[in-house]
Design an enzyme around this catalytic site. Structure first.
Site, short mmCIF file in Angstrom:
data_model
loop_
_atom_site.label_atom_id
_atom_site.label_comp_id
_atom_site.label_asym_id
_atom_site.label_seq_id
_atom_site.Cartn_x
_atom_site.Cartn_y
_atom_site.Cartn_z
CB ILE A 19 -45.30 -11.92 40.64
CG1 ILE A 19 -45.76 -12.84 39.54
CG2 ILE A 19 -45.95 -10.29 40.20
CD1 ILE A 19 -47.17 -13.01 39.25
N GLY A 20 -42.77 -9.42 41.68
CA GLY A 20 -42.42 -8.43 42.68
C GLY A 20 -43.39 -7.37 42.23
CG HIS A 25 -37.62 -10.81 40.14
ND1 HIS A 25 -36.78 -9.84 39.94
CD2 HIS A 25 -38.73 -10.22 40.81
CE1 HIS A 25 -37.18 -8.60 40.46
NE2 HIS A 25 -38.34 -9.04 41.12
CE1 TYR A 116 -45.08 -10.74 60.27
CE2 TYR A 116 -46.69 -9.99 58.94
CZ TYR A 116 -45.50 -10.09 59.25
OH TYR A 116 -44.65 -8.95 58.53
CG ASP A 122 -41.67 -10.59 48.78
OD1 ASP A 122 -42.15 -10.78 49.88
OD2 ASP A 122 -41.25 -9.49 48.41
CG ASP A 142 -36.15 -7.85 48.86
OD1 ASP A 142 -35.42 -7.45 47.91
OD2 ASP A 142 -37.22 -8.63 48.45
CB THR A 200 -33.00 20.55 43.33
OG1 THR A 200 -32.69 21.95 43.62
CG2 THR A 200 -33.97 19.96 44.12
N1 LIG Z 1 -34.17 -2.66 35.34
C1 LIG Z 1 -34.64 -2.20 36.46
N2 LIG Z 1 -35.87 -2.25 36.50
C2 LIG Z 1 -36.66 -1.74 37.59
N3 LIG Z 1 -35.85 -1.62 38.80
C3 LIG Z 1 -34.54 -1.72 38.73
C4 LIG Z 1 -33.80 -1.94 37.80
N4 LIG Z 1 -32.49 -2.23 38.06
C5 LIG Z 1 -32.56 -1.65 39.11
N5 LIG Z 1 -33.93 -1.44 39.70
C6 LIG Z 1 -34.10 -1.09 41.19
O1 LIG Z 1 -34.59 -2.19 41.79
C7 LIG Z 1 -35.49 -1.80 42.71
C8 LIG Z 1 -36.72 -2.67 42.54
O2 LIG Z 1 -36.06 -4.03 43.14
P1 LIG Z 1 -36.66 -5.48 42.57
O3 LIG Z 1 -36.71 -5.42 41.17
O4 LIG Z 1 -35.85 -6.32 43.43
O5 LIG Z 1 -38.14 -5.26 43.05
P2 LIG Z 1 -39.23 -6.06 43.09
O6 LIG Z 1 -40.02 -6.25 41.64
O7 LIG Z 1 -40.24 -5.05 44.06
O8 LIG Z 1 -39.07 -7.45 43.57
P3 LIG Z 1 -39.19 -8.07 44.90
O9 LIG Z 1 -40.55 -7.92 45.19
O10 LIG Z 1 -38.82 -9.41 44.67
O11 LIG Z 1 -38.22 -7.22 45.65
C9 LIG Z 1 -35.89 -0.29 42.23
O12 LIG Z 1 -35.80 0.71 43.40
C10 LIG Z 1 -34.95 0.02 41.23
O13 LIG Z 1 -34.21 0.98 41.88
C1 LIG Z 2 -43.19 -5.87 51.81
C2 LIG Z 2 -43.59 -6.42 50.37
C3 LIG Z 2 -44.12 -5.41 49.64
C4 LIG Z 2 -41.90 -6.48 49.88
O1 LIG Z 2 -42.07 -7.09 48.58
C5 LIG Z 2 -43.92 -7.90 50.63
O2 LIG Z 2 -43.32 -8.72 51.08
C6 LIG Z 2 -45.34 -7.74 51.26
O3 LIG Z 2 -46.46 -7.29 50.55
N1 LIG Z 2 -45.52 -8.36 52.40
C7 LIG Z 2 -46.88 -8.15 53.20
C8 LIG Z 2 -46.49 -7.65 54.46
C9 LIG Z 2 -45.69 -8.29 55.32
O4 LIG Z 2 -44.78 -8.81 54.84
O5 LIG Z 2 -45.89 -8.00 56.80
K LIG Z 3 -40.47 -5.94 46.86
#
Ligand SMILES: Nc1ncnc2c1ncn2[C@@H]1O[C@H](COP(=O)(O)OP(=O)(O)OP(=O)(O)O)[C@@H](O)[C@H]1O
Ligand SMILES: CC(C)(CO)[C@@H](O)C(=O)NCCC(=O)O
Ligand SMILES: [K+]
Length: 276
Positions: A19-20, A25, A116, A122, A142, A200
């Site tokens: 869960i990002g 994912h 820590y 993730d 990442d 812009t």
């Molecule tokens: N279909 C999509 N939906 C959302 N974000 C997308 C998509 N395709 C590319 N991106 C890009 O991916 C980035 C987000 O990355 P990702 O999906 O890896 O993040 P996440 O959900 O926070 O996952 P994680 O925490 O695993 O990195 C955004 O900045 C966006 O520009």
């Molecule tokens: C930095 C993010 C948001 C990246 O997904 C995640 O790894 C998170 O919430 N981390 C906690 C703080 C840290 O990693 O120090």
């Molecule tokens: K992230």
């Protein structure tokens, strides 16, 4: 084909969910083999609560939008399979724990030393997955919602890292927190944006992308100063865009990057298979 199907069906089937901050994912594993990986939006709580009522993995996968031809009859008669969950969004973790067969991965299960307590799961999993696949010392970049750098030395000990707003967040912040800047996105831009923007949108794109690339280059150079043979893996939704820019501007850096979207799933697999 039939004997192979039978062999595959004897392998343990499990689902991995990360869960990002922007989306979910997913990966479907047959034993140690990653069979399929895909992304979805967050699911509404009402849908998740009903997932437990689905009788087979097939029904479940249909609900979470696995491209249907991939699920095929492979999963047709199997009961709901284990779900291995890693989350950096606590409110979502709580919702998914209502699914009956869920195991939530915590930091103490990852054999990295020197972590820590608030390190993101993730970051830890991606670093562990990358290091186990390609070797330590390893730096993981990442390119997700947040852009993070996370490094470990040759002894699999966390060196630390950095966290900053990712590409999408930088555009969103400018769009939301200013009186007259538009919301800009980078989707579908094939060529490099001009360095000196004459409108812009171009000016915002230039400012965000060229400073992000400069920052990534700087962290990579600092990493190689620290560990000259250190490896670098890049993941996350914006990885391709960053790699394209690095290839154009700093090809010698781009050539040494390992691009892999499934690092977290490699980390999860290590934990499932080897207990770390
Ligand atoms: N279909 C999509 N939906 C959302 N974000 C997308 C998509 N395709 C590319 N991106 C890009 O991916 C980035 C987000 O990355 P990702 O999906 O890896 O993040 P996440 O959900 O926070 O996952 P994680 O925490 O695993 O990195 C955004 O900045 C966006 O520009
Ligand atoms: C930095 C993010 C948001 C990246 O997904 C995640 O790894 C998170 O919430 N981390 C906690 C703080 C840290 O990693 O120090
Ligand atoms: K992230």
């Amino acid at each position: 084909m039939k004997p192979q199907r039978q062999r595959e069906n004897r392998e343990k089937i499990w689902l991995a969910l990360e869960i990002g901050n922007s989306r979910l994912h997913w990966a479907l594993f047959l034993g140690e083999t990653l069979y399929s990986a895909w992304d979805t939006d967050y699911l509404p709580e009402s849908v998740i609560q009903h997932l437990a009522e689905y009788q087979t993995l097939d029904d479940l996968l249909e609900k979470i939008f696995l491209p249907s031809q991939q699920a095929e009859s492979l999963t047709k008669t199997l009961p709901l399979c284990p779900l291995l969950l890693a989350s950096v969004v606590p409110s979502q973790t709580a919702i998914w724990q209502t699914y009956p067969n869920t195991c939530v991965i915590t930091l103490d299960q990852i054999p990295l030393t020197g972590v820590y307590p608030t390190l993101g799961i993730d970051r830890a999993l991606a670093l562990w997955g990358a290091g186990k696949a390609w070797g330590f010392p390893m730096l993981v970049i990442d390119a997700g919602t947040a852009l993070t750098f996370t490094a470990a030395d040759a002894n699999q000990c966390l060196l630390g890292g950095a966290i900053l707003p990712g590409l999408g967040l930088q555009f969103a912040t400018l769009g939301q927190k200013t009186g007259q800047l538009p919301l800009v996105e980078m989707h579908n831009i094939a060529s490099l944006v001009p360095r000196f923007g004459l409108n812009t949108t171009e000016a915002i794109q230039s400012g965000v992308i060229y400073t992000l690339i400069a920052g990534i280059k700087d962290f990579i150079e600092a990493w190689w100063h620290l560990c000259p043979d250190g490896k670098i893996a890049i993941k996350g939704g914006d990885r391709t865009l960053f790699l394209n820019y690095l290839q154009a501007l700093y090809p010698e850096i781009a050539a040494r990057l390992i691009m892999e979207s499934n690092l977290i799933f490699w980390g999860m697999r290590e934990i499932v298979i080897n207990g770390g």
